[in-house]
Design an enzyme around this catalytic site. Structure first.
Site, short mmCIF file in Angstrom:
data_model
loop_
_atom_site.label_atom_id
_atom_site.label_comp_id
_atom_site.label_asym_id
_atom_site.label_seq_id
_atom_site.Cartn_x
_atom_site.Cartn_y
_atom_site.Cartn_z
N ASN A 208 0.85 -1.19 0.00
CA ASN A 208 0.00 0.00 0.00
C ASN A 208 0.89 1.25 0.00
OD1 ASN A 208 0.46 0.89 2.83
ND2 ASN A 208 -0.41 -1.13 3.26
N ILE A 305 -3.53 -6.94 14.45
CA ILE A 305 -2.58 -6.73 15.55
C ILE A 305 -3.19 -5.80 16.60
CG2 ILE A 305 -0.21 -6.05 16.11
CD1 ILE A 305 0.39 -6.41 13.05
N LYS A 337 -14.86 1.90 14.57
CA LYS A 337 -13.63 1.09 14.57
C LYS A 337 -13.05 1.01 15.98
CE LYS A 337 -11.20 1.05 10.94
NZ LYS A 337 -10.44 1.57 9.80
N LYS A 341 -12.49 -2.60 17.66
CA LYS A 341 -11.14 -3.11 17.95
C LYS A 341 -10.86 -3.16 19.45
CE LYS A 341 -9.26 -2.37 13.55
NZ LYS A 341 -8.23 -3.00 12.76
O1 C5P Z 1 -9.06 -2.06 10.15
P1 C5P Z 1 -8.12 -1.01 9.73
O2 C5P Z 1 -6.97 -1.53 8.94
O3 C5P Z 1 -8.73 0.18 9.06
O4 C5P Z 1 -7.54 -0.45 11.12
C1 C5P Z 1 -6.49 0.42 11.17
C2 C5P Z 1 -5.79 0.28 12.47
O5 C5P Z 1 -5.62 -1.10 12.82
C3 C5P Z 1 -4.38 0.83 12.44
O6 C5P Z 1 -4.06 1.30 13.73
C4 C5P Z 1 -3.53 -0.39 12.07
O7 C5P Z 1 -2.19 -0.24 12.50
C5 C5P Z 1 -4.25 -1.50 12.80
N1 C5P Z 1 -4.20 -2.80 12.14
C6 C5P Z 1 -3.48 -3.81 12.71
N2 C5P Z 1 -3.47 -5.06 12.13
C7 C5P Z 1 -4.17 -5.29 11.00
C8 C5P Z 1 -4.91 -4.27 10.41
C9 C5P Z 1 -4.90 -3.03 10.99
O8 C5P Z 1 -2.82 -3.58 13.72
N3 C5P Z 1 -4.14 -6.49 10.46
#
Ligand code: C5P
Length: 397
Positions: A208, A305, A337, A341
């Site tokens: 990305n 994560i 979100k 999370k």
């Molecule tokens: O779900 P999304 O990718 O939009 O969420 C963004 C947040 O989640 C960011 O803080 C990113 O570092 C974390 N993230 C993560 N592991 C993933 C996907 C996103 O820690 N697999």
């Protein structure tokens, strides 16, 4: 001021050693106590007498000097200071440090110490640019060693380029910021940053556009506030921050593993743009173009994560911060979100191409917490990082 701060100054053998005499003067003007150590080759450039006269202290020179050992053993010497400064740091001493060699007093002190170390490299431009020196530099930065300079300019050897030791006052200012007992001193903070690369085959990957600029700036701001920072980064373009423990990874799964290896921490900032999916079974060899049609990729979900750490039953960091890069309904999406999370704060931003935020130098963020959504004006990424670090310091008080 550096009143009563103890600095162990290691002077290695380079032409820039003459500037270290001025450095000693500048440090003493500010109230620091300077204990000098000279390598054998440094004595070709400056005399022990001039160094000890300026420092007002004994010069340590030899690993096997029994008088020295009787006064203060080398282990004690290595740990008695608030900061160890190596100026000039030659290519040779950097190589020894990076490889853990300890065959003279200077390298032994550097291996035995548990005190923060700052180096001011100085060498010929080709030596500085040599892949071996650059590899050593990366290793040292990864070990949490601070680096000041080198500067670009005319060199004593007649060449031009990076390799000149920083000026004494520049080194003093780095020492002052390394010594700052910030609001976050004693706190361990994890920062994830950059994109992840998810392999399709040995030569292709899914990535990305994250540059890692905001993550690097946050890590630097946290270091400025005195935190011990563990910086786990994917393959980002942004320069790695100074003074952190650096962990480089490529994929989301590697990042998850690296993050787990750093716990426990007091706070965690997840600014990495982690790929949500990986190719379910990446090919071991390069996928060939065939007449039988196009390859079909199937995906598997990557570990989340941020959610995993936010939802830890025991040992959860006191403060967990996630990022939400959105292109539509930024605040609404980021608010849900945060709840989904389970993190404490979300830093939300609009990454639509017209904002120029992704890969740019500015950011316009909204901080979402239990207290609601607070939109900050558009500002430089370094400024966003400073404000966030101040907020983190307050929250951890
Ligand atoms: O779900 P999304 O990718 O939009 O969420 C963004 C947040 O989640 C960011 O803080 C990113 O570092 C974390 N993230 C993560 N592991 C993933 C996907 C996103 O820690 N697999």
């Amino acid at each position: 001021m550096l009143t009563d701060k103890r600095i162990l100054l290691i002077i290695a053998g380079g032409i820039a050693a003459f500037k270290s005499l001025d450095l000693i003067r500048r440090l003493r003007e500010r109230g620091a106590l300077v204990t000098p150590v000279l390598t054998r080759s440094a004595e070709e450039f400056v005399t022990p007498l001039s160094v000890s006269s300026l420092a007002g202290e004994k010069v340590y020179r030899d690993l096997f000097d029994l008088t020295d050992e009787a006064e203060m053993g080398h282990i004690q010497l290595s740990r008695s200071a608030d900061l160890i400064v190596v100026a000039p740091a030659t290519a040779d001493l950097m190589a020894k440090m990076a490889n853990g060699l300890a065959n003279d007093l200077a390298s032994t002190l550097l291996l035995a110490t548990d005190t923060p170390v700052l180096i001011a490299p100085a060498m010929n431009v080709r030596m500085w640019e040599h892949p071996a020196t650059q590899r050593n530099l990366t290793t040292l930065q990864g070990d949490g060693i601070g680096v000041v300079g080198p500067n670009e300019g005319d060199m004593a050897c007649g060449e031009y380029g990076p390799g000149r030791m920083s000026e004494p006052l520049e080194i003093v200012s780095e020492i002052e910021s390394a010594m700052r007992v910030g609001a976050l001193s004693g706190q361990r903070v994890l920062v994830t940053s950059g994109p992840t690369h998810e392999p399709i085959d040995p030569v292709r990957y899914i990535a990305n556009r994250s540059s890692g600029a905001q993550g690097s700036a946050i890590a630097e701001a946290l270091v400025e506030q005195g935190a011990e920072v563990i910086f786990v980064t994917g393959p980002a373009d942004a320069a790695r921050p100074n003074g952190v423990h650096l962990v480089e990874v490529e994929t989301a799964q590697e990042m998850m593993q690296a993050v787990q290896g750093t716990l426990p921490v007091d706070a965690a900032v997840f600014s990495a743009a982690v790929a949500d999916w990986r190719v379910a079974s990446a090919s071991e060899s390069k996928i060939k173009k065939t007449k039988d049609g196009l390859p079909v990729l199937s995906f598997a979900e990557n570990p989340d994560i941020l959610a995993t750490v936010s939802q830890m039953k025991s040992g959860r960091p006191k403060l967990v911060i996630g990022f939400a890069a959105e292109t539509d309904d930024v605040i609404e999406n980021a608010t849900s979100k945060r709840l989904r999370k389970g993190c404490d704060w979300i830093v939300a931003n609009d990454v639509s191409p017209e904002t120029g935020i992704m890969g740019g130098s500015e950011n316009a963020v909204t901080l979402i917490s239990d207290d609601g959504a607070e939109s900050w004006p558009r500002m430089g990424k370094a400024e966003v990082a400073c404000q966030l670090a101040e907020r983190i310091a307050k929250a951890l008080q």
